[in-house]
Design an enzyme around this catalytic site. Structure first.
Site, PDB file in Angstrom:
ATOM      1  N   LYS A 159       2.078  -3.438   6.708  1.00  0.00           N
ATOM      2  CA  LYS A 159       2.819  -3.202   5.558  1.00  0.00           C
ATOM      3  C   LYS A 159       4.090  -2.933   4.907  1.00  0.00           C
ATOM      4  CE  LYS A 159      -1.483  -3.925   3.814  1.00  0.00           C
ATOM      5  NZ  LYS A 159      -1.701  -5.192   2.930  1.00  0.00           N
ATOM      6  N   TYR A 202      -2.462  -1.023  10.697  1.00  0.00           N
ATOM      7  CA  TYR A 202      -2.312  -1.570   9.502  1.00  0.00           C
ATOM      8  C   TYR A 202      -1.116  -1.301   8.609  1.00  0.00           C
ATOM      9  CZ  TYR A 202      -3.596  -1.304   4.532  1.00  0.00           C
ATOM     10  OH  TYR A 202      -3.578  -1.829   3.046  1.00  0.00           O
ATOM     11  N   SER A 214       0.608  -1.042   0.435  1.00  0.00           N
ATOM     12  CA  SER A 214       0.134   0.012  -0.065  1.00  0.00           C
ATOM     13  C   SER A 214       0.711   1.551   0.366  1.00  0.00           C
ATOM     14  CB  SER A 214      -0.742   0.516   1.137  1.00  0.00           C
ATOM     15  OG  SER A 214      -1.667   1.484   1.435  1.00  0.00           O
TER      16      SER A 214
END
Length: 340
Positions: free
Chosen positions: A154, A150, A125
């Site tokens: 990543k 989150y 991302s």
């Protein structure tokens, strides 16, 4: 060649399965159905003529992952989508996100690196860049401290894959850093169908137009952008899915320069929230009820991709416009809701 797609019944995963099958790959899907429906298999079959193999499985269960790879010993590569992905939720449930997003990755890599050779594509991302110092954002832009658990998963996920690729010569990996995927397949057989209240702009927008939501909130209009609203790089999910196939094929054909590579996936163009609303109204003929509200914590001002590396090295370029993506998203919403 059999390819595993984890989270293959989700939004991006299902579109990628379609493109993989169209390209001649044999696909097996793992999904725990926590944010997807098994009915998506029918949509995939309706588009491609082939229903992929499917295993309902929780990737946090190490023994189940091991048993899967014994059953499907001919898997030679994997595209890993399966992860919890709501930024806001991750702030309140950090341990859930670290367990789900990282343990599943480790268990997958343990199985793949035990093979004679394996290719791996990671769903990453643009959140790894945070608020970038320069726009457009290149792959060499510094990875900033994560704004959320989150985003941190990543970053850590990429580090785990990079460290793995250093020591396993037969293991090759590409991390694809997405910007903002939207839209639906033109057949409207598959699309984005979030459970509960949508976390992203476009599904909230289409649900507002369909009457499921009373009002769309625009979080802030006092940012340093042309119209004061946040700017993002919105990419059609079909374009994004095709990039995964090209990345996988790059590894299969040994065209990668190193065992671990990173590519941005976006259009290279930023669109503000108000521009997205105006474009949607134009392609749908619907007037949206929206309201400017306070800024939302954690939102970066602007983010859009420098796509030169993907264009030149992968040979991939986005083809579909913002209007194309928004029209397909609205067509999908109308089909799901039974709107004529």
């Amino acid at each position: 060649m059999r390819i595993l797609v984890t989270g293959g019944l989700g939004f991006i995963g299902s579109h990628t399965v379609v493109e993989l099958q169209n390209a001649g790959y044999d696909v097996v899907i793992i999904d725990d159905l926590s944010n997807a429906s098994e009915a998506v298999l029918d949509g995939i079959e309706a588009i491609t003529g082939t229903k992929p193999d499917f295993e309902k499985l929780d990737l946090r269960d190490k023994n189940a992952v091991s048993a899967f790879f014994k059953k499907y010993a001919d898997v030679t590569g994997a595209i890993h989508f399966a992860a919890s992905k709501a930024v806001g939720e991750s702030v309140y449930k950090p341990l859930l996100y670290y367990e789900n997003n990282l343990s599943s990755l480790v268990y997958l890599l343990q199985e793949l690196t035990a093979k004679d050779a394996a290719n791996f594509i990671f769903s990453s991302s643009c959140t790894v860049y945070g608020q970038a110092d320069e726009l457009p954002i290149t792959e060499s832009a510094p990875v900033k401290p994560a704004e959320s658990p989150y985003g941190n998963t990543k970053q850590i996920g990429e580090e785990i894959i990079r460290d793995t690729a250093k020591v396993y010569d037969k293991f090759k990996a590409i991390a694809l850093r997405y910007f903002n995927p939207i839209g639906a397949h033109p057949s409207v057989e598959i699309g984005e169908l979030p459970l509960g209240v949508p976390q992203n702009l476009v599904p909230f927008l289409t649900q507002t137009a369909a009457g499921l939501r009373d009002q769309l909130s625009v979080f802030g209009n006092d940012y340093a952008t042309a119209d004061g609203t946040c700017v993002r790089d919105y990419i059609h999910v079909v374009d994004l899915a095709k990039a995964h196939v090209m990345a996988l094929t790059r590894l299969v054909e040994n065209k990668n320069k190193t065992n671990y590579e990173v590519f941005n996936l976006g259009t290279g163009t930023g669109s503000s929230v108000l521009e997205v609303i105006e474009t949607f109204e134009a392609v749908s003929g619907q007037k949206l009820n929206y309201k400017i509200v306070d800024r939302r914590e954690g939102d970066v001002v602007a983010a859009y991709a420098d796509t030169d590396k993907a264009n030149n090295e992968l040979g991939w370029k986005s083809q579909l416009s913002l209007a194309d993506a928004l029209k397909s998203a609205w067509d999908w919403e109308k089909k799901v809701r039974g709107i004529e």
